[in-house]
Enzyme design. Sequence first.
Site: not given
Ligand code: FAD
Length: 510
Positions: A446
């Site tokens: 997270h």
């Molecule tokens: C294995 C795992 C289990 C988890 N389990 C849970 C759970 O059960 N419940 C929960 O609430 N949270 C969970 N989390 C945490 C939760 O999923 C994250 O906090 C949340 O998804 C973050 O959202 P975000 O939009 O910040 O980033 P993300 O959802 O990670 O999105 C970022 C996106 O940007 C893309 N990206 C990154 N760099 C670039 C680039 N240079 N160019 C183009 N695209 C790019 C990535 O590929 C990704 O698709 C878990 C996370 C993981 C990894």
Amino acid sequence: MEFDFVIIGAGSAGCAVAKGLSDANVGTICVLEAGPTDAVPQVKVPFGLLYTMGSRRDWRFQSAAQASAGMRRMKVSRGRMIGGSSSINSMVWFRGRMDDYANWDLPGWDHVSVQDNFEEVEAAIQPQRLPDPHPISEAFGRTLGSNGLATPTPERESAGVFHTNMRHGRRWSAADAFLRPAQRSGNCEVLPGANVDRIAFEENRARTVVLTDGRKISARRGIVLSAGSIGSPAILMRSGVGPTGHLQEQGINVLCDARGVGQNLHDHPAVGVHHVGPNSGYGLTAKQMPAWMLSPIQWLLMRKGRMTSNFVEAGAFFRAAPVGPDGDDRPDVQTHFIPYMMGYRGKAITTGSGFFADVCVCRPVSRGRLTLSSKDPHDAPNIDLGVLSDPADLSVLVAGFKRLRTIIATAPFGDYQAPEAHPAEAVQTDDEIEDYVRNNCGTAYHPVGTLAMGVGSEPVAPDMKVKQVEGLWAADASVMPKITSANTNAPSMMIGHRAAKFICREIGRG
Ligand SMILES: Cc1cc2nc3c(=O)[nH]c(=O)nc-3n(C[C@H](O)[C@H](O)[C@H](O)COP(=O)(O)OP(=O)(O)OC[C@H]3O[C@@H](n4cnc5c(N)ncnc54)[C@H](O)[C@@H]3O)c2cc1C
């Protein structure tokens, strides 16, 4: 290529931004995603997360050696596909505590202000109780008194089977809930395989996104950084917005000195116990073979059975540390209960049946930071999670670990109960537990906080605009000034949803 808005990252937040902008008819939208599509069974079938973690749909980052945790490098798993981490995660659904938002100390971000955003997100996600939990997960849910069918809550001591973002026994990610509906509206284009290097500015207005393969995509009205807590600060620094000294060291032209970029990195540190016994949770045993063989058919025909398991089926929130001098008695740890025999000896395949439970610190005080290892976008950044750098987090984990053992020893598991196999007798005294925590803890995946919102020197304003530049917003887990007390997926989607509202207001569409 030119669009009105370009969103970088199709993750939990980015998909919600896309839907909000598409609904408001702000013009043409392009969503750039480095990873491939999510159209594979291992993403849709909940149990498939076992296969996506560590695959090409995971960024497979590693942290820097953690000075307070045995100089170990820790896994920093991050979804790398359409849906981002919402396509790889365990789907556990929590808003966090109400006072988490008040504690951000930002105008317009208390829990009442974000409530409507959560409700609109949840209308699309429809989180529900895990449909078919293992009986031992149900039993774990009764360990802190009856919680009925409710999910446990970080507001008070409670245990229960988790609510998840699953629908009809399959993963319902941010891409399912937001991105595909936005694409169907006709004004939103999604480009998988679009790895972003940097943003190019005209004067100080964000204008063009430059991909690692040389393609350029321009935005007439604005760019939204939603590449997550690792990707977003890295892209911003490669674009010349970050701490001057660090950018100069990397040979990057400085557009503006933004010292907070990459700082304040933190995550929920976690440590667990393994139990093994012949009649316990799921695992590879001769007795369970027929059930494993039938389970794909059961999933295909009825969307039930062990293929619907998200692994992290149940859990609890409880107080580990003594009540604070100010009367603080909030739950300070969360437990994730996994009714599976998990390997702890480093073997590729583990046989036997058992279960695993962890404790993780709800509100860690340790902080790390993210820096670039080079200006080449193919090089992973330095991810110093700062795990246990503040001794307060270690104390909470030690106290939480002790109480978790008591909870498990007295849990109503019946025939499913199994003795502790790891760390077991070798770790009993406080010193031994402290040592065990330092040498075995990880994080809950997270990471947050690397582009924190704030009214001071933080890089992002409370309306999610990146400070010192024009036409650029940050919307993902990186903008959280402090981590919420539970899992971070729901708050990330709420942040994306809110960002779209702020952008619409800014351009006179709100
Ligand atoms: C294995 C795992 C289990 C988890 N389990 C849970 C759970 O059960 N419940 C929960 O609430 N949270 C969970 N989390 C945490 C939760 O999923 C994250 O906090 C949340 O998804 C973050 O959202 P975000 O939009 O910040 O980033 P993300 O959802 O990670 O999105 C970022 C996106 O940007 C893309 N990206 C990154 N760099 C670039 C680039 N240079 N160019 C183009 N695209 C790019 C990535 O590929 C990704 O698709 C878990 C996370 C993981 C990894």
